[in-house]
Scaffold this motif. Structure first.
Motif, short mmCIF file in Angstrom:
data_model
loop_
_atom_site.label_atom_id
_atom_site.label_comp_id
_atom_site.label_asym_id
_atom_site.label_seq_id
_atom_site.Cartn_x
_atom_site.Cartn_y
_atom_site.Cartn_z
N PHE A 111 0.83 -1.26 -0.05
CA PHE A 111 -0.02 0.10 0.03
C PHE A 111 0.84 1.17 -0.06
O PHE A 111 0.37 2.42 -0.28
N PHE A 114 0.29 2.94 -3.01
CA PHE A 114 -1.03 3.51 -3.46
C PHE A 114 -1.35 4.72 -2.41
O PHE A 114 -1.77 5.84 -2.79
N TYR A 115 -0.64 4.79 -1.13
CA TYR A 115 -0.76 6.00 -0.35
C TYR A 115 0.14 6.93 -0.06
O TYR A 115 0.02 7.85 0.41
N ASN A 117 2.80 9.64 -1.93
CA ASN A 117 2.82 10.47 -3.23
C ASN A 117 4.19 10.66 -3.39
O ASN A 117 5.17 9.93 -2.97
N ASP A 138 -4.79 -0.34 5.14
CA ASP A 138 -3.91 -1.18 4.42
C ASP A 138 -3.89 -2.57 4.93
O ASP A 138 -4.58 -2.83 6.05
N GLN A 157 -8.63 -2.60 -3.37
CA GLN A 157 -7.61 -1.65 -3.78
C GLN A 157 -6.43 -2.48 -3.75
O GLN A 157 -5.71 -2.11 -4.89
N GLU A 160 -6.37 -3.74 -7.29
CA GLU A 160 -5.87 -2.63 -8.24
C GLU A 160 -4.45 -2.22 -8.36
O GLU A 160 -3.84 -1.95 -9.37
N ILE A 161 -3.90 -2.53 -7.06
CA ILE A 161 -2.45 -2.12 -7.04
C ILE A 161 -1.71 -3.20 -8.00
O ILE A 161 -0.79 -2.97 -8.53
N ASP A 164 -1.94 -2.74 -11.75
CA ASP A 164 -0.98 -1.37 -11.90
C ASP A 164 0.37 -1.99 -12.09
O ASP A 164 1.20 -1.77 -13.10
N GLN A 165 0.66 -2.74 -10.93
CA GLN A 165 2.09 -3.56 -11.16
C GLN A 165 2.34 -4.59 -12.23
O GLN A 165 3.42 -4.31 -12.56
N LYS A 339 -6.91 0.96 -16.69
CA LYS A 339 -7.24 0.51 -15.28
C LYS A 339 -9.00 1.16 -15.14
O LYS A 339 -9.76 0.88 -14.45
#
Length: 390
Positions: A111, A114-115, A117, A138, A157, A160-161, A164-165, A339
């Motif tokens: 996470f 995801f969290y 930045n 998380d 979530q 989704e991560i 993306d990876q 996505k």
């Protein structure tokens, strides 16, 4: 140590030379993905062609003519996934395997992806100021408080991560020719979803949303060539959890024999069977760990050739170089659209904030570095914005 499939007699293939095999863009390339994987020790003086700098330079339409994807392919241009239960030793194993095969190691998704930045600001730091429904959960928080209202959303979530990876991993392979070794992947994420649902940590509504999203995601991806499963009994998993002494694990009410048993069962009854339809699958007893070099030798003996009469490697049966070029463009440039396409197109109450919660979250986010401005344009974080145009 035992393998799920019988290892075939050792065979060697000549190194792939796509540039010599493919004299034109429309020549059949279905055999470019070579029949064997070779360890770094057996590669000799081979040097992979220079990678396309896909992270700094956009791959565009004209590149398919002057920078052909298959020209970088060799026998190790493949996707490998290392999977197994919690505490199996996947990370150590996958790192060593990637080094031995000269592949890119891709760590397990978490996470932080995801969290956090670009400025290191963490959305989870806002939780103490937010109502439970608006908090960012998380895996650690789930282990500490499995009944949290957002536990089910957390697993959506995570899927989704991982999606993306996995897209990033495919983009790397197609732009560089270098194979990848992933520590878990999106293909086994449903194992944990099933265990959560069985244990009452996820509602039926969220499970349905998760499964619909997963179905869409799988259509857009290419299944791994090889899955290596490190099998560890539940009793040993529990022992290793205690030994590594992570407070969110050892003090968790989640990691019970029942929950870990559900993970073990779904892995073996569903995941391995599903993956073996289109991927090569090897299973090893990792109760006492093992020798990675022995596994590498087993991998080198595998016949990775394609057959038009089998589903194996079906996702990679590409007939034209331009199909690889399109795959490369899609995974390199079009990730956000992919996505969006994977979203089921509806939300459920657990995924939604009230207007007051949304306003509170946005206000707090603006106070974080990078929370108010586009990345690279936050003067509070030391960015120079003079003469920048975007």
């Amino acid at each position: 140590m035992s393998a799920l499939r019988l290892i075939r007699p050792l065979g060697r293939s000549l190194r792939c030379q796509p540039s010599e095999q493919l004299l034109g863009r429309n020549v059949n390339v279905s055999r470019v993905l070579c029949a064997f994987i070779t360890s770094k020790a057996n590669m000799g003086a081979y040097q992979r062609p220079a990678p396309f700098p896909y992270k700094e330079k956009k791959y565009n339409y004209w590149h398919q003519y002057f920078d052909r994807t298959v020209d970088r392919f060799d026998e190790n241009t493949k996707v490998l996934v290392v999977d197994g239960p919690i505490g199996a030793g996947k990370t150590t194993f996958a790192k060593q395997l990637a080094a031995d095969l000269d592949m890119l190691y891709v760590p397990e998704a978490d996470f932080d992806m995801f969290y956090l930045n670009a400025y290191g600001a963490d959305l989870r730091s806002l939780n103490s100021k937010l109502s439970p429904n608006a908090q960012f959960v998380d895996v650690k928080e789930f282990y500490r408080n499995p009944k949290h209202v957002n536990s089910g959303v957390m697993q959506v979530q995570m899927q989704e991560i991982r999606f993306d990876q996995y897209i990033d991993a495919l983009a790397h392979l197609l732009n560089t020719g270098q194979g990848v070794v992933l520590d878990r992947s999106i293909y086994s994420d449903f194992v944990f979803m099933e265990a959560m649902y069985e244990s009452g940590y996820m509602t039926k509504q969220i499970k349905a949303y998760y499964e619909e999203q997963y179905k869409s995601m799988k259509i857009m991806l290419k299944q791994p060539h090889l899955v290596i499963y490190l099998d560890v009994p539940v009793s040993i998993v529990q022992k290793r959890i205690k030994e590594r002494n992570r407070d969110w694990e050892v003090n968790s009410s989640v990691l019970t024999e029942k929950y870990l048993g559900a993970i073990d069962r779904v892995y073996k009854e569903k995941f391995l069977k599903e993956m073996s339809l289109k991927s090569e699958v090897l299973v090893y007893d990792w109760s006492n760990f093992g020798d990675v070099e022995v596994v590498v030798e087993d991998i080198e003996r595998l016949d990775m050739s394609e057959s038009p009469y089998e589903k194996r490697f079906e996702d990679w049966k590409v007939q034209k170089d331009r199909e690889f070029a399109y795959m490369r463009w899609e995974y390199t440039n079009n990730k956000e659209a992919l996505k969006d396409q994977a979203e089921p197109g509806y939300l459920f109450p657990e995924m939604m904030f009230t207007s007051d919660e949304a306003s509170q979250v946005l206000a707090l986010m603006k106070g974080l570095p990078g929370g108010k401005y586009t990345e690279g344009y936050d003067p509070r974080a030391g960015d120079s914005v003079l003469f920048k145009l975007k």
